[in-house]
Scaffold this motif. Structure first.
Motif, PDB file in Angstrom:
ATOM      1  N   HIS A 185       0.365  -1.072   0.367  1.00 28.60           N
ATOM      2  CA  HIS A 185      -0.025   0.370   0.040  1.00 28.60           C
ATOM      3  C   HIS A 185       0.890   1.557   0.316  1.00 28.60           C
ATOM      4  O   HIS A 185       0.315   1.983  -0.761  1.00 28.60           O
ATOM      5  N   ASN A 186       1.950   1.437   0.896  1.00 34.04           N
ATOM      6  CA  ASN A 186       2.865   2.548   0.827  1.00 34.04           C
ATOM      7  C   ASN A 186       3.457   2.743  -0.559  1.00 34.04           C
ATOM      8  O   ASN A 186       3.470   3.893  -1.420  1.00 34.04           O
ATOM      9  N   VAL A 187       4.133   1.503  -1.505  1.00 32.89           N
ATOM     10  CA  VAL A 187       4.503   1.687  -2.332  1.00 32.89           C
ATOM     11  C   VAL A 187       3.108   1.856  -3.282  1.00 32.89           C
ATOM     12  O   VAL A 187       3.591   3.355  -4.228  1.00 32.89           O
ATOM     13  N   ALA A 188       2.345   1.630  -3.660  1.00 36.47           N
ATOM     14  CA  ALA A 188       1.363   2.593  -4.725  1.00 36.47           C
ATOM     15  C   ALA A 188       0.803   3.420  -4.028  1.00 36.47           C
ATOM     16  O   ALA A 188       0.709   4.530  -4.926  1.00 36.47           O
ATOM     17  N   ALA A 189       0.666   4.297  -2.217  1.00 36.75           N
ATOM     18  CA  ALA A 189       0.611   5.863  -2.180  1.00 36.75           C
ATOM     19  C   ALA A 189       1.029   6.439  -2.931  1.00 36.75           C
ATOM     20  O   ALA A 189       1.281   7.268  -3.397  1.00 36.75           O
ATOM     21  N   SER A 190       3.065   5.751  -2.562  1.00 37.00           N
ATOM     22  CA  SER A 190       3.652   6.774  -3.250  1.00 37.00           C
ATOM     23  C   SER A 190       3.644   6.956  -4.471  1.00 37.00           C
ATOM     24  O   SER A 190       3.652   8.061  -5.281  1.00 37.00           O
ATOM     25  N   HIS A 191       3.744   6.184  -5.068  1.00 34.50           N
ATOM     26  CA  HIS A 191       2.812   6.276  -6.834  1.00 34.50           C
ATOM     27  C   HIS A 191       1.669   7.340  -7.101  1.00 34.50           C
ATOM     28  O   HIS A 191       2.291   8.078  -8.189  1.00 34.50           O
ATOM     29  N   VAL A 192       0.883   6.817  -6.610  1.00 38.26           N
ATOM     30  CA  VAL A 192      -0.494   7.818  -6.736  1.00 38.26           C
ATOM     31  C   VAL A 192       0.278   9.279  -6.792  1.00 38.26           C
ATOM     32  O   VAL A 192      -0.437  10.370  -7.194  1.00 38.26           O
ATOM     33  N   ILE A 193       0.728   9.934  -5.657  1.00 41.64           N
ATOM     34  CA  ILE A 193       1.266  10.978  -4.670  1.00 41.64           C
ATOM     35  C   ILE A 193       2.001  11.294  -5.434  1.00 41.64           C
ATOM     36  O   ILE A 193       2.037  12.764  -6.674  1.00 41.64           O
ATOM     37  N   ARG A 194       3.114  10.610  -6.480  1.00 36.89           N
ATOM     38  CA  ARG A 194       4.151  11.318  -7.639  1.00 36.89           C
ATOM     39  C   ARG A 194       3.324  11.334  -8.680  1.00 36.89           C
ATOM     40  O   ARG A 194       3.593  12.274  -9.579  1.00 36.89           O
ATOM     41  N   GLU A 195       2.677  10.559  -8.976  1.00 37.47           N
ATOM     42  CA  GLU A 195       2.210  10.105 -10.590  1.00 37.47           C
ATOM     43  C   GLU A 195       1.037  11.498 -10.728  1.00 37.47           C
ATOM     44  O   GLU A 195       0.410  11.311 -12.388  1.00 37.47           O
ATOM     45  N   ARG A 196       0.224  11.823  -9.649  1.00 39.00           N
ATOM     46  CA  ARG A 196      -1.150  12.667  -9.838  1.00 39.00           C
ATOM     47  C   ARG A 196      -0.942  14.144 -10.760  1.00 39.00           C
ATOM     48  O   ARG A 196       0.175  14.620 -11.350  1.00 39.00           O
ATOM     49  N   ARG A 197      -2.252  13.874 -11.482  1.00 41.34           N
ATOM     50  CA  ARG A 197      -2.348  14.641 -12.990  1.00 41.34           C
ATOM     51  C   ARG A 197      -2.457  15.620 -12.564  1.00 41.34           C
ATOM     52  O   ARG A 197      -3.582  16.030 -11.703  1.00 41.34           O
ATOM     53  N   THR A 198      -2.015  17.086 -13.071  1.00 41.99           N
ATOM     54  CA  THR A 198      -2.766  18.838 -12.324  1.00 41.99           C
ATOM     55  C   THR A 198      -3.739  18.382 -12.298  1.00 41.99           C
ATOM     56  O   THR A 198      -4.274  18.447 -13.687  1.00 41.99           O
ATOM     57  N   PHE A 199      -5.099  19.214 -11.602  1.00 43.44           N
ATOM     58  CA  PHE A 199      -5.797  19.750 -12.699  1.00 43.44           C
ATOM     59  C   PHE A 199      -6.399  18.267 -11.472  1.00 43.44           C
ATOM     60  O   PHE A 199      -8.081  18.382 -11.716  1.00 43.44           O
ATOM     61  N   SER A 200      -5.818  17.269 -11.874  1.00 43.21           N
ATOM     62  CA  SER A 200      -6.967  16.072 -10.839  1.00 43.21           C
ATOM     63  C   SER A 200      -7.399  15.925 -10.043  1.00 43.21           C
ATOM     64  O   SER A 200      -6.337  16.113  -8.548  1.00 43.21           O
ATOM     65  N   ASN A 201      -8.758  15.506  -9.477  1.00 46.58           N
ATOM     66  CA  ASN A 201      -8.725  15.909  -7.262  1.00 46.58           C
ATOM     67  C   ASN A 201      -9.531  14.658  -7.306  1.00 46.58           C
ATOM     68  O   ASN A 201     -10.089  13.453  -8.065  1.00 46.58           O
ATOM     69  N   LEU A 202      -8.325  13.974  -5.744  1.00 47.88           N
ATOM     70  CA  LEU A 202      -8.905  12.138  -6.006  1.00 47.88           C
ATOM     71  C   LEU A 202      -9.585  12.947  -4.680  1.00 47.88           C
ATOM     72  O   LEU A 202     -10.268  13.990  -4.115  1.00 47.88           O
ATOM     73  N   VAL A 203     -11.196  11.523  -4.688  1.00 50.11           N
ATOM     74  CA  VAL A 203     -12.198  12.207  -3.331  1.00 50.11           C
ATOM     75  C   VAL A 203     -12.018  10.845  -2.587  1.00 50.11           C
ATOM     76  O   VAL A 203     -11.070  10.354  -2.495  1.00 50.11           O
TER      77      VAL A 203
END
Lengths: 180, 199
Positions: A76-94
């Motif tokens: 989960h931590n590796v994957a969370a790190s991936h999500v945080i780094r790869e997040r697209r500009t102006f995209s929102n997670l809910v």
């Protein structure tokens, strides 16, 4: 000595420990990668990264927690790190709270593949901590186990799992008689 | 939640998905990943010095062609600042490998740490990459503008460049501040979750 006891003992060889853990949780890790990455190519990369970090992490395994908790924490931590780094500009997670308020425009289908895509898309909208809870719930973990992985109190996890159940019930059980 | 007779139970759907990576052995996968990580680290290192090195090259050109002592001093400051930036960014803040203690951290702790690393990196980017670029370009443009004001025609010639530069500066600020706000909001949300956790 059972298999899980032998791999969780501090004396076990880290490579063997990793191999046993990968055998035991390989499918779950693939599913976890799907929850964090929609793109197939990037998902394969993420899965490799999870396995690589898991293999590295077993050099430091000290049996303070169960193998399952260890594997899921690393993954989960590796994957969370991936999500945080790869997040697209102006995209929102809910959050789960926000997701509970969103209507689902797509119709509920009986096709397993379509349902899996809908479920994956639903999870991929979530913020990392809520995503960890959702995936762990889908993997049949109880509130205590989810709490060990996420760091949330079991009562807090139970409250969030209740929300998850509501969301899933609304989106996957529409038109079907069911009881809580 | 009761199992759904129609096969719509989300846990059944989730757990029955087919495996995709059965043909690749795990050892091969790990070896390949280690090589890829090494290559990625080299590229990330190069990428992190691209901005500062661009500024150094630009400033060096400015020093070679500059005419006023003030301009030369400003270019020299921009060079020193950029080299400092290259060093600071290369110490590894945002890019690089996963934190060593990832396995010991719970999801909540880990997410907080990753977001804080992101905030730290964005702050460093503005100070060590963006600011020297502005300084170097300013050292080139401001004297030209002064001449342009006196000569008239030259100012009109520089309008396209200045417009593009201004748009780039605004774009960088808008995107960076949006990311900054998002990360700050995420930290606030994690604080709320932790507060709930203690109750």
């Amino acid at each position: 000595m059972s298999r899980s006891e032998s791999i969780s003992s501090p004396e076990a060889n880290p490579d063997n420990r990793y191999k046993d853990a990968a055998d035991q949780y390989g499918s779950a890790l693939e599913r976890l990668a799907r929850a964090y990455e929609a793109d197939a190519e990037k998902r394969r990369d993420l899965l490799q990264e999870i396995h690589f970090q898991l293999w590295r992490s077993f050099q430091r395994f000290d049996a303070r927690c169960s193998i399952r908790t260890w594997v899921y924490r690393v993954a989960h931590n590796v994957a969370a790190s991936h999500v945080i780094r790869e997040r697209r500009t102006f995209s929102n997670l809910v959050s789960l709270e926000e997701l509970e308020r969103f209507p689902d425009k797509r119709a509920s289908g009986a096709d397993n593949r379509i349902n899996l895509e809908r479920l994956s898309a639903l999870i991929q909208q979530l913020k990392p901590v809520d995503r960890q809870i959702m995936v762990s719930y889908l993997e049949d973990m109880d509130a205590t186990a989810i709490g060990e992985i996420t760091g949330l109190a079991p009562a807090n996890v139970a409250m969030r799992v209740h929300r998850i159940k509501n969301i899933l019930a609304r989106r996957f059980h529409e038109g079907v008689d069911h009881a809580e | 939640m009761q199992n759904n007779p129609s096969g719509n139970d989300p846990r059944t759907i989730w757990q029955s998905q087919p495996r995709g990576i059965s043909t690749v052995t795990l050892e091969k996968m790990i070896r390949r990943r280690a090589q890829k990580l090494h290559r990625k680290a080299v590229w990330e290192r190069l990428g992190s010095v691209a901005g500062p090195m661009g500024t150094v090259a630009f400033s060096a050109l400015g020093i070679a062609t500059g005419y006023s002592p003030v301009q030369l001093v400003v270019f020299a400051i921009a060079v020193a600042w950029s080299l400092g930036g290259a060093y600071v960014l290369n110490r590894g803040t945002w890019q690089g490998r996963l934190a060593e203690d990832a396995a010991f951290a719970t999801g909540l702790e880990f997410c907080r740490r990753e977001i804080e690393r992101g905030i730290y990196f964005h702050r460093r980017f503005l100070l060590w990459v963006f600011a020297p670029i502005i300084l170097a370009v300013g050292a080139l443009v401001v004297p030209q503008l002064a001449i342009g004001f006196r000569a008239g025609g030259m100012l009109a010639n520089s309008i396209p460049f200045l417009t593009l530069f201004a748009l780039w500066v605004i774009g960088v600020f808008v995107i960076r501040s949006w990311k900054w706000r998002t990360m700050q909001r995420e930290i606030d949300e994690l604080n709320d979750i932790e507060r709930e956790n203690r109750i």
